[in-house]
Scaffold this motif. Structure first.
Motif, mmCIF file in Angstrom:
data_model
loop_
_atom_site.group_PDB
_atom_site.id
_atom_site.type_symbol
_atom_site.label_atom_id
_atom_site.label_comp_id
_atom_site.label_asym_id
_atom_site.label_seq_id
_atom_site.Cartn_x
_atom_site.Cartn_y
_atom_site.Cartn_z
ATOM 1 N N LYS A 175 0.896 -1.155 0.009
ATOM 2 C CA LYS A 175 0.044 0.060 -0.001
ATOM 3 C C LYS A 175 0.818 1.217 0.048
ATOM 4 O O LYS A 175 0.416 2.295 -0.637
ATOM 5 C CB LYS A 175 -0.800 -0.020 1.266
ATOM 6 N N ILE A 178 1.904 1.730 -3.336
ATOM 7 C CA ILE A 178 0.514 2.461 -4.223
ATOM 8 C C ILE A 178 0.392 3.787 -3.964
ATOM 9 O O ILE A 178 0.173 4.469 -4.707
ATOM 10 C CB ILE A 178 -0.599 1.533 -3.922
ATOM 11 N N ASP A 179 0.553 4.022 -2.587
ATOM 12 C CA ASP A 179 0.303 5.555 -2.270
ATOM 13 C C ASP A 179 1.144 6.405 -2.758
ATOM 14 O O ASP A 179 0.995 7.904 -2.929
ATOM 15 C CB ASP A 179 0.159 5.633 -0.732
ATOM 16 N N LYS A 183 2.027 1.947 -9.867
ATOM 17 C CA LYS A 183 0.914 1.204 -10.800
ATOM 18 C C LYS A 183 1.314 -0.090 -11.184
ATOM 19 O O LYS A 183 0.236 -0.988 -10.956
ATOM 20 C CB LYS A 183 0.434 2.010 -11.946
ATOM 21 N N ALA A 207 -3.553 -5.554 -1.307
ATOM 22 C CA ALA A 207 -3.393 -4.251 -1.446
ATOM 23 C C ALA A 207 -3.690 -3.815 -2.837
ATOM 24 O O ALA A 207 -4.340 -2.829 -3.206
ATOM 25 C CB ALA A 207 -1.893 -3.924 -1.040
ATOM 26 N N LYS A 209 -5.590 -5.537 -5.181
ATOM 27 C CA LYS A 209 -7.089 -5.840 -5.505
ATOM 28 C C LYS A 209 -7.757 -4.771 -4.900
ATOM 29 O O LYS A 209 -8.927 -4.246 -5.573
ATOM 30 C CB LYS A 209 -7.585 -7.267 -5.026
ATOM 31 N N GLU A 210 -7.559 -4.243 -3.767
ATOM 32 C CA GLU A 210 -8.414 -3.132 -3.157
ATOM 33 C C GLU A 210 -8.420 -1.864 -3.993
ATOM 34 O O GLU A 210 -9.603 -0.977 -3.710
ATOM 35 C CB GLU A 210 -7.793 -2.849 -1.436
ATOM 36 N N VAL A 211 -7.344 -1.522 -4.658
ATOM 37 C CA VAL A 211 -7.591 -0.355 -5.427
ATOM 38 C C VAL A 211 -7.650 -0.486 -6.700
ATOM 39 O O VAL A 211 -7.476 0.373 -7.558
ATOM 40 C CB VAL A 211 -6.056 0.487 -5.076
ATOM 41 N N GLY A 212 -7.938 -1.795 -7.166
ATOM 42 C CA GLY A 212 -8.382 -2.121 -8.626
ATOM 43 C C GLY A 212 -7.215 -2.222 -9.644
ATOM 44 O O GLY A 212 -7.328 -2.063 -10.723
ATOM 45 N N LEU A 213 -5.911 -2.379 -8.721
ATOM 46 C CA LEU A 213 -4.696 -2.581 -9.763
ATOM 47 C C LEU A 213 -4.632 -4.214 -10.259
ATOM 48 O O LEU A 213 -5.142 -5.118 -9.378
ATOM 49 C CB LEU A 213 -3.314 -2.462 -9.161
#
Length: 338
Positions: A175, A178-179, A183, A207, A209-213
């Motif tokens: 995460k 990602i933050d 990508k 992490a 899947k949670e943001v759709g990557l």
């Protein structure tokens, strides 16, 4: 006469008294005169007499010894764990026998046999990468010897254990990438026969899947050593679409990746950000310094030993206990542009 040869019988013969008199004098028994106690203790000190630990353990049914089986002592994490183990054990009057499996199943089996033959009172275990059969570990329980797992545990065996929340720690590490705007994040994974290897991979996947990557199987490579990291990193760099982030299962793997990336002209973290796991001493001397998950090895060692001593000194039928320690991400230059 060397100290290794001196016995109670030797002292008794020199002083012209019985062995039982010497034994009681050494224990400050009230039936023995002060003059005899003084003579016995002075001679024992002069001859450097030491009690026979093996004989005492047979008499008292306890060796005051704890066995430890670790994969490799060279890793900073495991050496930190050992420091915690020894501090608690010695404070409680126990000595520690340390065995290395060197990540070999056969060596781990031999370690168990050796510790049991030395009549250790309890055993702390972190299993090897190769371990997928557990008969030798069941044998410890069958002998009635308390056992506590640490770091690398086996869900099939019900016994006390202490771990960190590997899934959450891996999630937090991914995460963080990602933050930071990454990508396309790769993961150098640990062996999937180890629970921690599976948990760290699951945290990484969660992490993403949670943001759709998207989850790209080609970006998940089993590489848990410096040497494997070199091969895996070259493989990533030869892809048409190079990743911009990497989460590695341990620090040595991350460092192997960083060196390979830099040799091939990649800038860290501008081109690719890197996060490791264990926060060992090397994380602070890489360039840039390595972002890593602190596993708190010393604390794990102290907690595992306290759990084992509790079983030894306060036997009970309580079910197996699980202690989960918090891990935290130490952010450094390998993942931060600031």
């Amino acid at each position: 006469m060397s100290s290794s040869q001196v016995t109670i019988k030797d002292i008794a013969r020199i002083l012209g008294v019985s062995a039982s008199t010497v034994s009681r004098a050494l224990k400050n028994h009230p039936d023995i005169s002060e003059a005899t106690k003084l003579a016995v203790n002075e001679l024992a000190e002069k001859l450097k007499y030491e009690p026979n630990a093996v004989a005492l353990s047979l008499k008292h049914s306890r060796s005051q010894t704890i066995g430890v089986i670790i994969p490799e002592i060279v890793h900073y994490f495991f050496s930190s764990v050992i420091s915690g183990i020894e501090d608690v054990a010695y404070d409680a009057g126990f000595t520690v026998i340390i065995c290395q499996s060197n990540e070999k199943y056969d060596r781990e089996v031999a370690n168990v046999k050796a510790l049991l033959s030395h009549r250790v009172d309890g055993i702390l275990v972190s299993i090897s990468k190769e371990t997928s059969r557990f008969d030798h570990l069941y044998a410890i329980q069958e002998r009635g010897v308390p056992m506590v797992f640490f770091d690398r545990i086996i869900s099939e065996i019900q016994t006390d254990h202490v771990i960190i929340d590997d899934r959450k720690a891996a999630y937090d590490a991914t995460k963080h990438l990602i933050d930071g705007g990454r990508k396309r994040i790769a993961h150098f994974a640990g062996p999937q026969n180890l629970l921690l290897g599976r948990e760290r991979k699951e945290g990484y996947l969660q992490a993403l899947k949670e943001v759709g990557l998207p989850v790209d199987p080609d970006l998940i490579i089993e590489a848990d050593s410096f040497e494997k990291a070199i091969i895996a990193t070259n493989r990533l760099l030869d892809m048409e679409s190079v990743p911009d982030g990497l989460f590695a299962v341990n620090d040595l793997t991350a460092i192997g990746a960083m060196q390979t990336l830099q040799r091939r002209g990649m800038k860290i973290p501008k081109d690719i950000a890197v996060v490791g796991f264990s926060d060992g001493r090397f994380s602070g001397i890489t360039e840039p310094n390595l972002t890593s998950v602190d596993q708190h090895g010393y604390e794990m060692g102290t907690v595992a030993t306290e759990m084992l001593l509790n079983r030894l000194l306060h036997p009970s039928d309580e079910p197996a206990q699980s202690r989960v320690l918090n891990a935290n991400l130490i952010v450094r230059g390998s993942s931060s542009l600031a």
